[in-house]
Structure formats: structure tokens, C-alpha cells
Scaffold this motif. Structure first.
Motif, PDB file in Angstrom:
ATOM      1  N   ARG A  73     -22.350 -74.299 -22.588  1.00 16.46           N
ATOM      2  CA  ARG A  73     -21.167 -73.435 -22.614  1.00 16.46           C
ATOM      3  C   ARG A  73     -19.909 -74.253 -22.316  1.00 16.46           C
ATOM      4  O   ARG A  73     -19.772 -74.815 -21.234  1.00 16.46           O
ATOM      5  CB  ARG A  73     -21.352 -72.310 -21.601  1.00 16.46           C
ATOM      6  N   PHE A  74     -19.006 -74.301 -23.294  1.00 13.48           N
ATOM      7  CA  PHE A  74     -17.744 -75.023 -23.194  1.00 13.48           C
ATOM      8  C   PHE A  74     -16.591 -74.049 -22.965  1.00 13.48           C
ATOM      9  O   PHE A  74     -16.539 -72.995 -23.597  1.00 13.48           O
ATOM     10  CB  PHE A  74     -17.438 -75.766 -24.500  1.00 13.48           C
ATOM     11  N   ALA A 100     -18.786 -71.733 -17.508  1.00 10.78           N
ATOM     12  CA  ALA A 100     -18.754 -72.895 -18.400  1.00 10.78           C
ATOM     13  C   ALA A 100     -19.317 -74.123 -17.693  1.00 10.78           C
ATOM     14  O   ALA A 100     -19.073 -74.341 -16.507  1.00 10.78           O
ATOM     15  CB  ALA A 100     -17.324 -73.173 -18.842  1.00 10.78           C
ATOM     16  N   SER A 101     -20.062 -74.922 -18.446  1.00 13.55           N
ATOM     17  CA  SER A 101     -20.614 -76.180 -17.923  1.00 13.55           C
ATOM     18  C   SER A 101     -19.689 -77.355 -18.188  1.00 13.55           C
ATOM     19  O   SER A 101     -19.617 -78.289 -17.404  1.00 13.55           O
ATOM     20  CB  SER A 101     -21.960 -76.492 -18.584  1.00 13.55           C
ATOM     21  N   ILE A 102     -18.996 -77.307 -19.341  1.00 13.46           N
ATOM     22  CA  ILE A 102     -18.084 -78.387 -19.717  1.00 13.46           C
ATOM     23  C   ILE A 102     -16.720 -77.776 -20.007  1.00 13.46           C
ATOM     24  O   ILE A 102     -16.605 -76.834 -20.797  1.00 13.46           O
ATOM     25  CB  ILE A 102     -18.608 -79.174 -20.934  1.00 13.46           C
ATOM     26  N   ILE A 103     -15.702 -78.330 -19.366  1.00 20.82           N
ATOM     27  CA  ILE A 103     -14.339 -77.837 -19.501  1.00 20.82           C
ATOM     28  C   ILE A 103     -13.519 -78.917 -20.181  1.00 20.82           C
ATOM     29  O   ILE A 103     -13.420 -80.038 -19.677  1.00 20.82           O
ATOM     30  CB  ILE A 103     -13.739 -77.471 -18.120  1.00 20.82           C
ATOM     31  N   LEU A 115     -16.964 -84.782 -12.538  1.00 19.12           N
ATOM     32  CA  LEU A 115     -17.890 -83.695 -12.245  1.00 19.12           C
ATOM     33  C   LEU A 115     -17.450 -83.050 -10.940  1.00 19.12           C
ATOM     34  O   LEU A 115     -17.348 -83.726  -9.911  1.00 19.12           O
ATOM     35  CB  LEU A 115     -19.318 -84.239 -12.123  1.00 19.12           C
ATOM     36  N   ILE A 116     -17.161 -81.746 -10.991  1.00 14.47           N
ATOM     37  CA  ILE A 116     -16.732 -81.001  -9.806  1.00 14.47           C
ATOM     38  C   ILE A 116     -17.615 -79.773  -9.693  1.00 14.47           C
ATOM     39  O   ILE A 116     -17.646 -78.943 -10.609  1.00 14.47           O
ATOM     40  CB  ILE A 116     -15.247 -80.577  -9.898  1.00 14.47           C
ATOM     41  N   ASP A 117     -18.325 -79.662  -8.589  1.00 15.37           N
ATOM     42  CA  ASP A 117     -19.197 -78.507  -8.344  1.00 15.37           C
ATOM     43  C   ASP A 117     -20.129 -78.224  -9.521  1.00 15.37           C
ATOM     44  O   ASP A 117     -20.318 -77.075  -9.920  1.00 15.37           O
ATOM     45  CB  ASP A 117     -18.369 -77.261  -8.011  1.00 15.37           C
ATOM     46  N   GLY A 118     -20.684 -79.279 -10.109  1.00 19.39           N
ATOM     47  CA  GLY A 118     -21.655 -79.137 -11.171  1.00 19.39           C
ATOM     48  C   GLY A 118     -21.074 -78.859 -12.550  1.00 19.39           C
ATOM     49  O   GLY A 118     -21.809 -78.647 -13.505  1.00 19.39           O
ATOM     50  N   VAL A 143     -24.715 -84.415 -24.806  1.00 19.78           N
ATOM     51  CA  VAL A 143     -25.509 -83.710 -23.799  1.00 19.78           C
ATOM     52  C   VAL A 143     -26.964 -83.730 -24.228  1.00 19.78           C
ATOM     53  O   VAL A 143     -27.299 -83.341 -25.344  1.00 19.78           O
ATOM     54  CB  VAL A 143     -25.023 -82.259 -23.606  1.00 19.78           C
ATOM     55  N   THR A 144     -27.816 -84.233 -23.336  1.00 22.98           N
ATOM     56  CA  THR A 144     -29.253 -84.265 -23.553  1.00 22.98           C
ATOM     57  C   THR A 144     -29.893 -83.668 -22.314  1.00 22.98           C
ATOM     58  O   THR A 144     -29.733 -84.221 -21.224  1.00 22.98           O
ATOM     59  CB  THR A 144     -29.751 -85.713 -23.746  1.00 22.98           C
ATOM     60  N   ASP A 145     -30.583 -82.555 -22.481  1.00 23.11           N
ATOM     61  CA  ASP A 145     -31.135 -81.816 -21.334  1.00 23.11           C
ATOM     62  C   ASP A 145     -30.003 -81.531 -20.349  1.00 23.11           C
ATOM     63  O   ASP A 145     -29.073 -80.836 -20.684  1.00 23.11           O
ATOM     64  CB  ASP A 145     -32.286 -82.581 -20.688  1.00 23.11           C
ATOM     65  N   LYS A 146     -30.054 -82.101 -19.160  1.00 19.48           N
ATOM     66  CA  LYS A 146     -29.013 -81.860 -18.154  1.00 19.48           C
ATOM     67  C   LYS A 146     -28.132 -83.090 -17.941  1.00 19.48           C
ATOM     68  O   LYS A 146     -27.364 -83.159 -16.988  1.00 19.48           O
ATOM     69  CB  LYS A 146     -29.646 -81.447 -16.818  1.00 19.48           C
ATOM     70  N   ASP A 147     -28.244 -84.064 -18.826  1.00 17.92           N
ATOM     71  CA  ASP A 147     -27.425 -85.268 -18.711  1.00 17.92           C
ATOM     72  C   ASP A 147     -26.313 -85.250 -19.746  1.00 17.92           C
ATOM     73  O   ASP A 147     -26.515 -84.811 -20.882  1.00 17.92           O
ATOM     74  CB  ASP A 147     -28.284 -86.522 -18.908  1.00 17.92           C
TER      75      ASP A 147
END
Length: 170
Positions: A73-74, A100-103, A115-118, A143-147
Motif C-alpha cells: 500500500r502506497f 500505507a507501508s510506503i509513502i 524508515l519511521i515506525d515501520g 519490494v520483496t516479501d518484507k524487504d
């Protein structure tokens, strides 16, 4: 999943098209974080997930957009409405609200990622008027899995290695 992220091209067309042509077959999505100063219907902006910056007058662009790309989620915005030149706090509230995971944001023309608070915050810099360094930059995040691997490039396609970072989004 790979995503091209660009911002603050301020009227450049040929340069944006060259970057788009260079990577569009290798990425799953392309994002423009605003201040393209191009019309939303411009052929150069075709295929970009684009938002409105403070120098964009086309009201067809949204101020922010949340986009799910291959399960990630961006949140995409320019940043001027969140006062990002002073703090990322307002933007972080919006990111949390949108889950969102990526901002992705621009506005300051300062290239960087953290990276701030995940949550991963990426400013690709500017391919027209960079600040804080000489290189005119953009990003590809993979992005691959959680990396997540954030790779910065100059406008000619050479890696800007001192900006590259790897993160665990886990």
C-alpha cells in the motif's frame, strides 16, 4: 515488485520521457509525486500515478492518492499540504490513517529515504532542481516479501550509491 518514483520535474518533458522509456518495461508501476507542471492528459504523464503539487495547475490531479501495488500500500502526495519541509509528522498521521507501508513525496527537492515506525518514506529528489546535492535524482524501490531496496539514479541512469538503502518492512 518494482516501482519507479519521480518528482519535481517542473516542466521537463523529454527528460521524463527518457526516464520512463528507460525503465517502464522493468517496473510494475510509475509514480510522479507532483510539480510536473504538465497536464494530466499529457502523453508524457501517461502510465504515471500522479498527484498535484504546489506548482501544478491542472485540477485533474488529486492532492493525494493511495494505491495498492502488488500487495504493498502506497501513499503518494507532493508534501506541500503536509508541511514536509519542517516535519514528517503530519504526513505520518496521514500514512497511519491510510495504513500505507510506503509513502512517496517530493516538494523539498531533497533526495532521501528513511524508515519511521515501520513505514518507508521516500523522497526521490528532483530531476530539474535538486537541493542538497548536485545529482538530479529519481528512485526505483523494489519490494520483496518484507524487504525494500531503495535505489537512487541520476537523470542519466547512473546509480547514486551513497543514497541507496535497504529496509525491512516486517
Amino acid at each position: 515488485m518494482k516501482t519507479l518514483i519521480i518528482s519535481d520535474s517542473h516542466g521537463l518533458t523529454e527528460e521524463v520521457q527518457v526516464i520512463k522509456n528507460r525503465h517502464q518495461k522493468d517496473v510494475d508501476a510509475m509514480i510522479h509525486c507532483g510539480d510536473s507542471e504538465l497536464q494530466k492528459e499529457s502523453p508524457v504523464m501517461a502510465d504515471f500515478i500522479g498527484v498535484r503539487g504546489n506548482c501544478d495547475y491542472d485540477t485533474g490531479y488529486p492532492n493525494a492518492i493511495v494505491e495498492e501495488i502488488d500487495g504493498t500500500r502506497f501513499l503518494v502526495t507532493h508534501g506541500h499540504l503536509y508541511n514536509i519541509k519542517m516535519t514528517l509528522m503530519n504526513l505520518s498521521y496521514k500514512a497511519e490513517e491510510e495504513n500505507a507501508s510506503i509513502i512517496c513525496f517530493g516538494h523539498s527537492h531533497h533526495a532521501g529515504s528513511e524508515l519511521i515506525d515501520g513505514r518507508l518514506y521516500i523522497n526521490p529528489g528532483s530531476i530539474r532542481l535538486p537541493r542538497g546535492r548536485e545529482e538530479k535524482t529519481y528512485v526505483i524501490v523494489e519490494v520483496t516479501d518484507k524487504d525494500a531496496a531503495v535505489t537512487f539514479y541520476d537523470h542519466e541512469g547512473a546509480e547514486v550509491k551513497d543514497l541507496n538503502r535497504a529496509y525491512n518492512l516486517g
